[in-house]
Scaffold this motif. Sequence first.
Motif, PDB file in Angstrom:
ATOM      1  N   ASP A  27       0.830  -1.202   0.000  1.00 26.64           N
ATOM      2  CA  ASP A  27       0.000   0.000   0.000  1.00 26.64           C
ATOM      3  C   ASP A  27       0.865   1.253   0.000  1.00 26.64           C
ATOM      4  O   ASP A  27       1.879   1.325   0.702  1.00 26.64           O
ATOM      5  N   TYR A  28       0.428   2.254  -0.788  1.00 26.58           N
ATOM      6  CA  TYR A  28       1.167   3.506  -0.909  1.00 26.58           C
ATOM      7  C   TYR A  28       0.250   4.710  -0.672  1.00 26.58           C
ATOM      8  O   TYR A  28       0.395   5.740  -1.310  1.00 26.58           O
ATOM      9  N   ILE A  53      -0.163  -1.664  -4.975  1.00 25.64           N
ATOM     10  CA  ILE A  53       0.465  -2.307  -6.128  1.00 25.64           C
ATOM     11  C   ILE A  53       0.832  -3.742  -5.757  1.00 25.64           C
ATOM     12  O   ILE A  53       1.347  -4.014  -4.672  1.00 25.64           O
ATOM     13  N   GLU A  54       0.567  -4.660  -6.667  1.00 27.13           N
ATOM     14  CA  GLU A  54       1.120  -6.008  -6.591  1.00 27.13           C
ATOM     15  C   GLU A  54       1.446  -6.433  -8.016  1.00 27.13           C
ATOM     16  O   GLU A  54       1.057  -5.765  -8.977  1.00 27.13           O
ATOM     17  N   TYR A  55       2.173  -7.536  -8.156  1.00 27.93           N
ATOM     18  CA  TYR A  55       2.421  -7.977  -9.524  1.00 27.93           C
ATOM     19  C   TYR A  55       2.463  -9.492  -9.648  1.00 27.93           C
ATOM     20  O   TYR A  55       2.700 -10.219  -8.693  1.00 27.93           O
ATOM     21  N   PHE A  56       2.205  -9.915 -10.885  1.00 28.95           N
ATOM     22  CA  PHE A  56       2.263 -11.298 -11.324  1.00 28.95           C
ATOM     23  C   PHE A  56       3.406 -11.385 -12.323  1.00 28.95           C
ATOM     24  O   PHE A  56       3.567 -10.485 -13.148  1.00 28.95           O
ATOM     25  N   VAL A  57       4.208 -12.434 -12.246  1.00 36.55           N
ATOM     26  CA  VAL A  57       5.376 -12.530 -13.129  1.00 36.55           C
ATOM     27  C   VAL A  57       4.930 -12.946 -14.529  1.00 36.55           C
ATOM     28  O   VAL A  57       4.282 -13.978 -14.722  1.00 36.55           O
ATOM     29  N   ALA A  58       5.279 -12.122 -15.507  1.00 31.12           N
ATOM     30  CA  ALA A  58       4.883 -12.339 -16.892  1.00 31.12           C
ATOM     31  C   ALA A  58       5.663 -13.485 -17.523  1.00 31.12           C
ATOM     32  O   ALA A  58       6.706 -13.923 -17.019  1.00 31.12           O
ATOM     33  N   ASN A  59       5.161 -13.955 -18.660  1.00 35.19           N
ATOM     34  CA  ASN A  59       5.868 -14.930 -19.486  1.00 35.19           C
ATOM     35  C   ASN A  59       6.730 -14.138 -20.471  1.00 35.19           C
ATOM     36  O   ASN A  59       6.288 -13.759 -21.556  1.00 35.19           O
ATOM     37  N   HIS A  60       7.951 -13.861 -20.047  1.00 32.45           N
ATOM     38  CA  HIS A  60       8.851 -13.024 -20.833  1.00 32.45           C
ATOM     39  C   HIS A  60      10.275 -13.517 -20.592  1.00 32.45           C
ATOM     40  O   HIS A  60      10.509 -14.378 -19.735  1.00 32.45           O
ATOM     41  N   SER A  61      11.234 -12.965 -21.310  1.00 33.02           N
ATOM     42  CA  SER A  61      12.586 -13.523 -21.295  1.00 33.02           C
ATOM     43  C   SER A  61      13.410 -13.127 -20.077  1.00 33.02           C
ATOM     44  O   SER A  61      14.481 -13.693 -19.842  1.00 33.02           O
ATOM     45  N   ILE A 108      -2.859  -2.387 -10.163  1.00 37.48           N
ATOM     46  CA  ILE A 108      -2.976  -1.161  -9.385  1.00 37.48           C
ATOM     47  C   ILE A 108      -4.419  -1.033  -8.903  1.00 37.48           C
ATOM     48  O   ILE A 108      -5.361  -1.064  -9.713  1.00 37.48           O
ATOM     49  N   ARG A 109      -4.594  -0.907  -7.610  1.00 34.91           N
ATOM     50  CA  ARG A 109      -5.915  -0.620  -7.042  1.00 34.91           C
ATOM     51  C   ARG A 109      -5.922   0.838  -6.628  1.00 34.91           C
ATOM     52  O   ARG A 109      -5.140   1.258  -5.776  1.00 34.91           O
ATOM     53  N   ILE A 110      -6.823   1.601  -7.239  1.00 37.92           N
ATOM     54  CA  ILE A 110      -6.839   3.041  -7.012  1.00 37.92           C
ATOM     55  C   ILE A 110      -8.252   3.566  -7.238  1.00 37.92           C
ATOM     56  O   ILE A 110      -8.917   3.206  -8.212  1.00 37.92           O
ATOM     57  N   ILE A 137      -6.637  -1.539 -12.219  1.00 43.06           N
ATOM     58  CA  ILE A 137      -5.963  -1.375 -13.513  1.00 43.06           C
ATOM     59  C   ILE A 137      -4.820  -2.372 -13.568  1.00 43.06           C
ATOM     60  O   ILE A 137      -4.022  -2.468 -12.627  1.00 43.06           O
ATOM     61  N   VAL A 138      -4.722  -3.126 -14.656  1.00 45.50           N
ATOM     62  CA  VAL A 138      -3.637  -4.082 -14.837  1.00 45.50           C
ATOM     63  C   VAL A 138      -2.823  -3.663 -16.053  1.00 45.50           C
ATOM     64  O   VAL A 138      -3.371  -3.423 -17.130  1.00 45.50           O
ATOM     65  N   TYR A 139      -1.511  -3.583 -15.848  1.00 46.09           N
ATOM     66  CA  TYR A 139      -0.582  -3.115 -16.882  1.00 46.09           C
ATOM     67  C   TYR A 139       0.365  -4.255 -17.232  1.00 46.09           C
ATOM     68  O   TYR A 139       1.179  -4.661 -16.411  1.00 46.09           O
TER      69      TYR A 139
END
Length: 278
Positions: A121-122, A127-135, A143-145, A150-152
């Motif tokens: 919390d800020y 903010i939290e995150y999920f690890v993407a399928n990327h290199s 983002i909860r606001i 909102i998911v980026y």
Amino acid sequence: MEYGGNTSCMEIDAPGMDELLIFDSGTGIRNLGNHLERLDKMNNRGRIFITHPHWDHIQGFPFFKPFYSSKNKFSIHLPEQYRGGAQEILSGHLTKTFFPVTLDMLDATIEYVTQKEEREDYGHYSIEYFVANHSTKTAIYKIRIGGRVIVYAPDNELPLNTTPIRFVEKFQEFIKDADVLIHDAQYTLQQYKEREGWGHSAWERVIEVVKPTGVKNLYLTHHDPDTNDEVLRRRDSRLKQYEGAPFDKVSLTREGAEIRIPVKRSETIMSGNRAKVS
């Protein structure tokens, strides 16, 4: 250019916020810095959440003018990488070999934070995150606001087949019922079949995966640099068939885009460029 040109950067603004909230520092962040300078806004402070340290997400970092004023204060957040945390990674990119300005030459007060996956919390947002399928280790930020989610996810490969680790299913759970999802859609399905494993998605697959999740507004981003505005304009028109059901809104991101989301009696403004989304 209408749809692309600058690399990834997004700003979120909401009523009552007195700090900047920025995601990624691709070349679009230079325009955001110039915008803030034109406003003659002094004593900028805020947080920059970088999804991962590939060049297109940090190229604009040393061109962000607020970094060159001692009146400003920022926290830079980045998931831990194989070779270290936020400060180690950025200092490795900003060496005299690659650029004349190093981190210790920036005048602003800067804190470097190796971001954890768990929700934090800020004040006005979390903010939290999920690890993407990327290199490399890449964040999909949630983002909860202002009562909204909102998911980026600008760099994320959605495979065509279910994997043993059930990545697609876990991703669907993470984005469930989001108000806005901004997601990588660099390829067509035909292009993707020749680039499988490169860390990016086909737009048709994104639609297929996201449709049953309850996401309300879908914006497709990270356009392929060899795809011109005419092709993207036609693709954007095709996406309109999905509006109304299953999405309220679906479109490609554009240079200078602003997405406005009602929040009770006020509204959250998500700005593309001011901070460019591309």
